[in-house]
Each structure stands twice: as C-alpha cells, then as structure tokens.
Design a protein around this motif. Structure first.
Motif, short mmCIF file in Angstrom:
data_model
loop_
_atom_site.label_atom_id
_atom_site.label_comp_id
_atom_site.label_asym_id
_atom_site.label_seq_id
_atom_site.Cartn_x
_atom_site.Cartn_y
_atom_site.Cartn_z
N SER A 1 0.79 -1.80 0.13
CA SER A 1 -0.02 0.11 -0.20
C SER A 1 0.60 0.94 0.56
N ALA A 2 1.83 1.10 0.87
CA ALA A 2 2.92 2.35 0.86
C ALA A 2 3.97 2.00 -1.31
N SER B 1 1.05 4.75 7.00
CA SER B 1 2.22 5.93 7.05
C SER B 1 3.73 5.66 7.19
N PHE C 1 9.77 4.51 1.83
CA PHE C 1 9.35 4.56 0.28
C PHE C 1 10.01 6.05 -0.15
N LYS D 1 5.23 4.84 4.13
CA LYS D 1 5.51 5.84 3.14
C LYS D 1 6.21 6.68 2.74
N ARG D 2 6.97 6.40 4.01
CA ARG D 2 8.05 7.46 4.59
C ARG D 2 9.75 6.64 4.33
#
Length: 762
Positions: free
Chosen positions: A46-47, A154, A160, A157-158
């Motif tokens: 999802s990221a 969350s 990534f 995502k960072r």
DNA sequence: TGCAACGGCGCC
DNA sequence: AAAGGGCGCCGTTGCA
C-alpha cells in the motif's frame, strides 16, 4: 531447530529487520511467510514497496520456544550475540533505509526505547554508523489493534521516499529564539503582529504549564514552520521578567491572540483558551485546531501531537527531550518551540489532506466555529444547586448504609459490591449459583444483568441488596458531589474529537472540576438549575437515529410510517402482526419496539432472543417479519459493506467520513451500521446549534448537548424567541437520498433540568 | 504511594 | 426495560 535464513538481495534499497521467526516461518524456513508476513506484504504494497525487492532478515534467526523471545537463552542465544551477528550481516547490505520492526530491533539498531514513540522517526543507527533507520510496529503486534496498521502504512510511505537516498536531508532544520532578551522579545512579537500589507496571517501557538494548577511557564509562537520564539515566564521557579516588562509582553500576546487578522493554529486549542482566558480573554479567531482536522480524517487514530508529528512531518520524536534533560530550561524551551513549528507544519499537511477529501467547508464552516460555541458553553458553566446536592447526598448515604447492612446480614460477612471479585466469590463459590458469562468479554461476570437473571431463577432478597447497594454507591460516588467551581458553576469540557463516530463527548475540565454532563441520571437532573430570571429551553430530537435509518435505507414503508406521524412502534407492530393499530396488545408493542432497534443495527437473533427473554423461534420470526416488511434495511446494510469493501469508508449526507482500519468481519460491519445514523444525528443537531448561536439574543447561551438533546438558557422573557428559533433551525428539511427529511424537535421549558413542561407559545 | 488495567455502570 | 455501538468516571486490585 533450524536456522531461518534471510531473503533478498544485499543491494536492495530497503532492509527489513524483524525480531525472530514465528512458528510458520520456522516450518517453511523463510522469514515472514505466515499471517504476519501477509499483513507485512500488504502494508508495504500500500506504500508502493514490494516485499520481494527488500532484503528481509530477523535479529534472531531461530524460532524461540513458545514464541517467547526471552527463552532464546535455552537455545544458547542472546540478544547481544545476535546483535553482533546482525551488525556483520548488515554491513554487507547497501540499503538506504533499514526498517526496524518492533521494540527489540529498535533498541538494538538505535539504542532508543519505546517503539510507540519512535515509530516513523528517521533515526541514525548506533549499531551501524551513518545508516538510516525507520522503526515501526512489528506486524505481529497489530493483530490486537488493527487501527495502528494505518500508522505503519504511514511509516512505510516515509520509507519509500527515504529509500531513494542514504542521507538525512529530510529532517527539518529550524531556528529557535531561546532565552530572549526583552528587546528581542518585543521585536519578535511585533514582527508577528505586523501584517506587511497582507490581509491575514497564520500564527501557531503553544504554551507549557505546570501539571498541577496550569501555571504558565512559557509560551511559544510563530508565523511559519521553520522558526519560533519561546517567551519564558518562569525560569527555574523565578520570574523571567520584571513586572513592567511582563505587562508589555502580555499586551503584545493579547494583541496577536485576539487580532481578527491573525489566524490562530493550535493543537487542542481548548487547553490554551482555558489557561489564557484570565490574561488575554478569549483567543479568536481559532482558525485551525490540528486535533480536530486530524480527527475528521482519521477518527480511529491517536490524536496526541507526537502522533500527528510522526504522520504529517519528518521531525523525529522529541517529546522525551525535556524529560531526559530533567526539564533544564533551554531544553524545555526548545521543546516548546518545536511544538509550535510542528503544529504549524502539521496544520499545512492536514489542510492539504482535508482539501483533497473535500472537507474544507466541513472543517472551517462547521467544526471550527462549533469549537468556539462549545468553549463558550464550557466557560459559562451550568448553575448547580449545592443545597440540593447535599440533601440528596445525605439521603443516598443512608440508603447505601442500610443496604450494606442488609447485604452483610444475608451474606453472613462483609461484602464490597464495588469489588467484582468479592461479589463473584459470594455468588458462585459461597452460594454455588450458576455462573454468567459476559456476552462481549466472554468472562465470568457478576454484573446487574447476571444478578437479575439469578433472581429470576432463585428469588432471594440478597440480590436486591446487591443491586440497591450498587445503585446508591454509584450515585454517591459519582453524582451527588460538589463538582462546581468556587462560583457554584459546573464547567465541563466538550470534546469534538471525543468519539470515533463524530458524537461529542463531555468530561471534567483541566482543573479537574466539573463532570461528564452526558451521563447524569434523569432523576437527578434537578441539581442543575437556571440562573436568576432565566429558564432552560430543552430540545429533544424525536427518534432521530431511526428516522435516519429509514431515509438512508430509502425504505418506502418505513419512511411512510414516519411521514404519517403517530406512534411509530404501534405501526411497526401493526405491520408485523398484520393487525390494525388500535388492536395491538402491549406485549406486541414492546416486541415491535425492541425489534426496530435490534434489526436496524443487525443484532443477531440469538442475542435478541436472550435479551428479550423470548424463544429462538420467536426471535427469528420477529426479525424476519421486520425485514420482510421493511426490506430495504438489509439492502442498506449491504450497501455499507460494499462501500467498506471499496475504500473502508462510510460517508454521511452531511459529508462526514469515517475510515475503518479494524478486522474485516461482522463486528466491523456493525460499527459501520451504527456510525452513519449517529454521525447524522450529531451533525444535524450541531449544525443547527451553530445557526441558532448566530441568532440568539445576547442573554441566551447554549449550555449542554446530550447526543439528541440540547439545553439552552435564556431570560424568561426570551423563551418564545429562543424556542421558536431553535425549532425553526432544527426542523429545516435536509435531503437524504433525494427525499426531504425533517426531524421533529420536542421542546420543553423549566427552571431546572428535570422538572420541565411542554413548550407552547406563551 | 502512585499508576494502569479492569469490571461495572451512568447516559444516548 | 433492554439491545446496537458510542462515551467518561468510579472503586478495586495488583504491581512497582
């Protein structure tokens, strides 16, 4: 016992470090192949990260006995030895980011403690110099609290973004003015006050206080996210300024905090507003409370500034700094400045996300103005009849004593009904009665429901003595107390972010006076009285949730019942029993009433049978009858599941959304069915409150809200104006599924909150 | 002595 | 009168 080797290429841009293989991993011989691995893969995906592109390893390479990490000693292993091996292993990797999954990898890689605090932070490794670590929760720990997986998402995502480069360029660099001189302070504040030709400017603000009586220690303020000033008031217990200097500084703060051109941004504005009222008056305008914005987006997530910081900024966790430095002044003030800048930065990120979700008007046109109204209610307070409280307290104390003595005699010993252990022992050991299991927790219970069941089975006066003793103890301990301030008024805090559905919550204020005004027993409500020459105007929404269910489901039959008016449950009974309304028996009425609530929120037929004291067959028949007559309810439930499947979200006709992170399944669906009508009720009422607020006569004040009830106080001569205004605003039609819906408001008037009379134009 | 978890219960 | 899920506060208990 076998070694579970690492997988992936040594030159991957991301390394993942878990703690140890679990049973499934051990069987297959690869890390993260079981259910934890599946969750990990999903969250990474999802990221935008592919698990197979990562180098994946565990700190300990062997499955610990009983999955208990402490028991690796039995395998001749230790965390220290494994850490040395991990260091050697990872020295061959070239990843830009290393993900530490869980507490122990965090400690081994960074020497920091507290995964709940440090997750999401960009940290420098102490084990491997210069390497970039981003810790997050271990997927295994998410199974008990699925909403935290949103935080892990969350964090990934960072990861990534950070995996594109090895350095620490993302960590913000900010300039703080600490221990300022008088002239520096005046200049800085004047600078913030000046608009430089602009029409408005955003200002973030934060204070630090003592825990005990909220003495203000320092105040931080800024008009950007990169710099801030901390203005101390006390330094190691001594005044920082001369009296004259402090007066001038407060004048400037007051000018900024009340200037209509300075849009104030705070995290939990209510706190600053409460603490500063005596010095600067009401802070206004409060443009954005970051907690409210965040709650609108993700109502299930934690709401502290450190959590917001970890989601919306790259500032590493810093809340420990002041404590670790033993609140040394400079560190403490730096912390205050960071809070201010972080709040500013969080606000920018939240505003962007709010706009993307089309929630900007909801936030700025409704929720933020509502905060002002609720703060004013809280600040005004409700008048408490102290002599009545004292009188009731004395009465109930005697009752407690009476029933305690009675219980002791019947039990043959002293039993404390406040102790579930003691009551359970009495019932299930001494008296050898059949145990009750709590429906939700699955544990043995001695609650009132269980006791009433036992009393039906084996009638005995001891049951009544337990129930009465409990009831009166509750009253004495919680309600018949003086919870007022020195002026005799009860002030509670109204919390917009208090519930996941959008309802308000109510609680004691920061001074620990006041109480929850939303759970006062009806028969005790006369302790709250109106001020001299004033009356309470009390509005009650009629069947609000049931009406919304009818309109949301668009069930024509159900809607028609409400449109016709009259007794809704008799009419439902008439449908179910195929009998004219006037021939419905009291028993049929009661069953119809119960099935409406149960079926709307999808109660199981077994629970329904158990709680209504009817047979399984009758329970099934009733529910079937209801669903056959009102077939759209089930369709509505299905449409909610469909929407959850699409985006794990519910949306209300008023625009409020709720994102669900919990386990996919029946209880998630039930939460969702309940969320939408609850959210509709609160938004209908609070939006009306806001419109009423702007039109109220000056003497009138909104006092409290109990989900479908509102109490407004006004001068006796204004009762008609206020009541009719109130009715007009609440009964404005809204459009649901293309059809107009009006929720009737019943209004009563009185001098206290219990003894009320139907309002008719006087 | 202070704190957190828990069971229980008040309201909608 | 209760149930669906939603809260906050109380006293007890067990631990540090």
């Amino acid at each position: 016992m076998r070694k579970v080797p690492s997988v992936g290429r040594l030159d991957s841009s991301i390394v993942i470090v878990g703690i140890a293989p679990n049973k499934e991993d051990d069987m297959v011989g690869m890390p993260f192949v079981g259910s934890q691995g599946t969750l990990l893969r999903q969250l990474l995906k999802s990221a935008g990260i592919d698990f197979n592109d990562c180098y994946v390893t565990n700190l300990v390479k062997y499955h610990p006995p009983h999955n208990d990490i402490k028991r690796i000693k039995e395998l001749g292993l230790s965390i220290e030895k494994c850490a040395v091996e991990l260091k050697e292993e990872l020295s061959h990797t070239t990843a830009n980011v290393i993900i530490a999954l869980g507490e122990i990898p965090l400690q081994v890689l960074t020497s920091k403690e507290g995964i709940g605090n440090y997750r999401g932070s960009i940290l420098q490794s102490t084990l491997l110099q210069e390497r970039k670590i981003i810790p997050t929760y271990h997927p295994g720990s998410l199974f008990h609290q699925m909403s935290l997986s949103a935080l892990v998402m969350s964090d990934f995502k960072r990861v990534f973004i950070e995996s594109k480069f090895p350095d620490f360029r993302s960590i913000p660099k900010r300039n703080f003015l600490i221990r300022p001189s008088y002239s520096q302070t005046i200049n800085y504040l004047n600078d913030i006050l000046s608009l430089d030709g602009k029409e408005f400017k955003k200002v973030s603000f934060d204070i630090e206080t003592t825990r005990i009586n909220q003495t203000i220690l320092c105040m931080g303020i800024s008009d950007n996210k990169d710099s801030a000033i901390c203005v101390p008031i006390f330094d190691r217990g001594k005044n920082y300024w001369t009296f004259e200097q402090e007066v001038e500084i407060w004048k400037l703060f007051k000018a900024i905090l009340t200037s209509p051109h300075h849009y104030k941004i705070m995290q939990n504005a209510q706190f600053e507003m409460d603490c500063l009222f005596d010095v600067v008056g009401e802070i206004t305008p409060v443009y954005l409370d970051t907690m409210i914005g965040h709650h609108l987006l993700y109502s299930e997530l934690p709401k502290s500034l450190d959590t917001l910081c970890s989601i919306y900024t790259n500032e590493p966790y810093y809340k420990n700094e002041a404590k670790e430095a033993n609140y040394k002044s400079e560190v403490f003030w730096t912390y205050n400045c960071k809070d201010v800048c972080v709040t500013f930065e969080v606000a920018e990120a939240i505003e962007k996300e709010i706009a993307e979700a089309n929630l900007t008007p909801f936030l700025h046109g409704y929720q933020m103005p509502l905060l002002k109204v609720l703060w004013q209610s809280s600040h005004f307070g409700v008048n408490l009849d102290k002599s009545k409280v004292k009188e009731l307290n004395e009465y109930y104390l005697i009752e407690v004593d009476k029933w305690q003595k009675c219980l002791n005699v019947l039990a043959g010993k002293e039993v404390n009904v406040g102790s579930s252990q003691q009551v359970s022992k009495l019932l299930y050991q001494d008296m050898k009665l059949p145990q009750s299991i709590h429906r939700k927790t699955g544990k043995i219970t001695s609650d009132n429901e269980a006791i009433e069941r036992l009393n039906k089975l084996h009638p005995h006066p001891i049951f009544e003595s337990i129930l009465k003793n409990r009831e009166y103890k509750k009253i004495v301990s919680t309600y018949t107390k003086d919870m007022s301030d020195s002026d005799g008024r009860v002030r509670c805090n109204w919390v917009i972010t208090g519930t996941e559905t959008g309802r308000l919550s109510s609680r004691k204020n920061i001074r620990k006076t006041g109480c929850n005004l939303q759970n006062i027993p009806k028969h005790l409500r006369d302790i709250f009285v109106s001020d001299d020459g004033c009356s309470f105007v009390v509005g009650d929404l009629s069947q609000v949730e049931a009406r919304f269910v009818a309109w949301l489901s668009n069930d024509v039959n159900l809607k028609n019942l409400f449109k016709k008016g009259g007794k809704i449950h008799s009419q439902v009974a008439s449908w179910i029993y195929k009998t004219p309304v006037d021939l419905i028996s009291p028993g049929q009425y009661a069953k119809a009433k119960s099935v409406v609530h149960g079926a709307n929120y999808d109660m199981g037929y077994r629970t329904f049978a158990q709680t209504s004291g009817i047979s399984i067959t009758e329970s099934q028949w009733l529910l079937n009858q209801y669903h056959n007559n009102f077939p759209m309810i089930k369709m509505w439930h299905q449409s909610i599941i469909d929407q959850l499947r699409r985006n794990r979200m519910t949306t209300s006709p008023f625009g409020r959304r709720r994102l669900f992170f919990g386990w996919w399944g029946d209880s998630l669906f039930k939460e969702a069915y309940a969320t939408v009508p609850q959210a509709c009720a609160v938004d209908l009422l609070c939006m009306a409150i806001l419109r009423v607020y702007y039109q109220l006569p000056p003497s009138a004040i909104i006092l409290l809200q109990v989900h479908d009830e509102i109490v407004i106080q006004c001068k006796d001569e204004d009762v008609n104006i206020v009541a009719s205004l109130f009715k007009k605003e609440v009964e404005k039609p809204i459009i649901v599924n293309g059809d107009s819906l009006i929720i009737p408001l019943d209004i009563k008037v009185g001098k206290n909150w219990k003894e009320l009379e139907e309002w008719t134009w006087i």
